[in-house]
Scaffold this active site. Structure first.
Site, PDB file in Angstrom:
ATOM      1  CB  ALA A  61      -0.962  -0.017   1.186  1.00 14.45           C
ATOM      2  CG  HIS A  64       6.391   2.553  -4.784  1.00 15.24           C
ATOM      3  ND1 HIS A  64       7.092   2.336  -3.627  1.00 15.24           N
ATOM      4  CD2 HIS A  64       5.726   1.389  -5.055  1.00 15.24           C
ATOM      5  CE1 HIS A  64       6.857   1.090  -3.209  1.00 15.24           C
ATOM      6  NE2 HIS A  64       6.035   0.502  -4.045  1.00 15.24           N
ATOM      7  CB  ILE A 349       1.530  -5.071 -13.369  1.00 15.25           C
ATOM      8  CG1 ILE A 349       1.074  -5.024 -14.826  1.00 15.25           C
ATOM      9  CG2 ILE A 349       1.434  -3.703 -12.710  1.00 15.25           C
ATOM     10  CD1 ILE A 349       1.878  -4.121 -15.723  1.00 15.25           C
ATOM     11  CB  CYS A 456     -18.403  -6.356  15.222  1.00 16.34           C
ATOM     12  SG  CYS A 456     -17.023  -6.573  14.076  1.00 16.34           S
TER      13      CYS A 456
END
Ligand code: FAD
Length: 472
Positions: A61, A64, A349, A456
């Site tokens: 994440a 760059h 990629i 939850c």
């Protein structure tokens, strides 16, 4: 414009597409969004039941700058351009980004000697703002760093971003601008033809004048379906540890190692959700489904993390995960136009696709034109404003005006991540509703905190069953 997960695909006249983009990861979704700015009939299809469910959901994440890319490569150009485009797009659409900057830390003399060369490389990549820091300057910036750090190269502009919102924003904008999104729709065969290729999927046949392969790890297999064998994808696994939010104050920047032969190496970085991340490993495998973590991999990460930031190991680990990079044995992307087939391959990629996604999409638009596609005039895309998942920006549970309008935005369901009933209901009613609880987590952070849904989980599931797609 439509989103479908079940049932047969459209048939008959009008069901032919100008372009079918196969693969709805961050790259395919970006391409579909770019094409949606033109009066074209476009379909985005994916084998999974959600967008961004492959490598795009499990990375480090980082937005760059491309300072360390190999100068002159296509990747270097598209990462640099992608950083600029995605930074602007994030501001426009509300994707959380924190431009914390990076410090490339040297732990021995050899690494210290490499820093000036990395600064030169950065300059050749157009980044002139890097700066050498002494050990004392480094320590004042990062007081919790382990002993033995000798110096650092400061790289401003490196940022942390929400990868889930990024893919979802592209796909949402594509769909709202007229793209048909077909999920649970693996393409199993391609029968190349003129004027239409026939794509045999598990939900029926699609016809496409032009075809884009954005299949990530499976780009080589898809190439084979159209009769090409230009490269092989080797999955390179990256395992990561996510530390609890109490660790967040231990680190201010993205702490990068000096890169080695297997890539960027192990880093410590804050996340936009307020956690700290450690990883990734780099292991070349053969199994493209091997997204599990290993005791050995995690132990290795803890050892390295303990040297970088010793106090990190005192904090609890909230989650572990692994993603697979699409390595192809070439230090560059494998993007190619095949005009005779009216086909573009977007392969290889590897570890920068999130950053480069919008620039890749622009590049692919040009390659499709080389393949004979006349996109027609450009028009503004549908407006998109994404729900905020980032801690650095106002969250709904603190927004008094929003809560006054709709009290469910003040009703917390997931207490670890402070996710409200209003956010969950909004995600379940959104343009691309989640196909399952993991998709709901990527849209809201519900069940993503330190208890991992233990507290939850039942309530979130009940909301999903009451308001989710299956309930309609
Ligand atoms: C550990 C790790 C860390 C990383 N860190 C960063 C980072 O910090 N910053 C950054 O910019 N990048 C990073 N990356 C790289 C980035 O995550 C990838 O480059 C990017 O997600 C690739 O996106 P994609 O759309 O090409 O592939 P994917 O997200 O894998 O999408 C491909 C899609 O194609 C679909 N598909 C495949 N075959 C078919 C078929 N026959 N029919 C229909 N659908 C099909 C799949 O279901 C999948 O959804 C990292 C990657 C890893 C693994």
């Amino acid at each position: 414009m439509s989103v479908s997960r079940t049932g047969p695909l459209p048939v008959g006249s009008g069901a032919e597409y100008d372009v079918v983009v196969v693969g709805a990861g961050v790259v395919g979704s970006a391409i579909a969004r770019t094409l949606a700015r033109h009066p074209l009939r476009v379909a985005l299809v994916d084998a999974a039941n959600d967008v961004g469910d492959g490598t795009s959901k499990a990375n480090t994440a980082i937005l760059h700058t491309g300072f360390d890319a190999t100068p002159g490569t296509l990747e270097a150009r598209l990462v640099r351009e992608g950083h600029r485009l995605l930074s602007a797009y994030a501001r426009e659409t509300g994707i959380p980004v924190e431009p914390v900057g990076a410090l490339l830390v040297a732990w021995d003399e050899q690494q210290r000697a490499a820093l000036p060369r990395l600064a030169e490389k950065a300059a050749r990549n157009g980044h002139h703002a890097t700066r050498m820091l002494t050990a004392a300057e480094l320590r004042s910036r990062e007081p919790h760093l382990g002993p033995g750090a000798l110096a650092a190269l400061e790289v401003p502009g490196e940022a942390v971003i929400c990868p889930w919102t990024t893919t979802l924003a592209y796909a949402t904008q594509a769909v709202r601008s007229g793209v048909d999104l077909h999920l649970d729709c693996r393409v199993e065969k391609v029968r190349p033809g003129d004027p239409y290729h026939r794509l045999v999927t598990r939900r029926g046949v699609l016809r496409a004048r032009h075809l884009v392969n954005a299949c990530g790890l499976h780009a080589d297999a898809f190439d084979a379906l159209v009769g090409r064998e230009d490269f092989t994808v080797t999955p390179r696994r990256g395992q990561l540890l996510v530390f609890d939010k109490f660790a967040r104050d231990l680190v201010r920047h993205i702490l990068l190692p000096v890169p080695g032969p297997l890539g960027k190496g192990v880093l410590v970085a804050p996340t936009v959700y307020g956690n700290v991340m450690l990883g990734p490993t780099a292991e070349d495998l053969t199994d493209k489904t091997a997204t599990g973590t290993t005791a050995e991999g995690l132990a290795g990460l803890r050892e390295q993390g303990g040297r970088i930031l010793p106090a990190l190991l005192d904090e609890e680990v909230t989650a572990v995960y692994a993603g697979l990079r699409a390595a192809t044995g070439q230090e560059d992307y494998r993007i190619a136009a095949h005009p005779a087939l009216r086909y573009v391959t977007v392969g290889g990629i590897r570890s920068t696709g999130l950053t480069a996604s919008l620039a890749i999409a622009e590049h692919v638009r040009g390659l499709l034109a080389d393949c004979g596609l006349d996109p027609g005039p450009e028009r503004p895309p549908a407006r998109v404003r994404m729900p905020n998942l980032g801690e650095a920006f106002p969250r709904p549970y603190r927004d008094a005006r929003l809560i006054a309008r709709d009290p469910e935005f003040g009703e917390i369901v997931c207490h670890c991540e402070r996710v409200t009933r209003g956010e969950i209901r909004a995600a379940l009613a959104s343009t691309i509703p989640p196909g399952g609880l993991d998709g709901l987590r990527r849209r809201t952070r519900a069940r993503g905190g330190r208890c991992q849904g233990n507290h939850c989980g039942a309530e979130v599931r009940a909301l999903f069953e009451e308001y989710g797609e299956g309930a309609r």
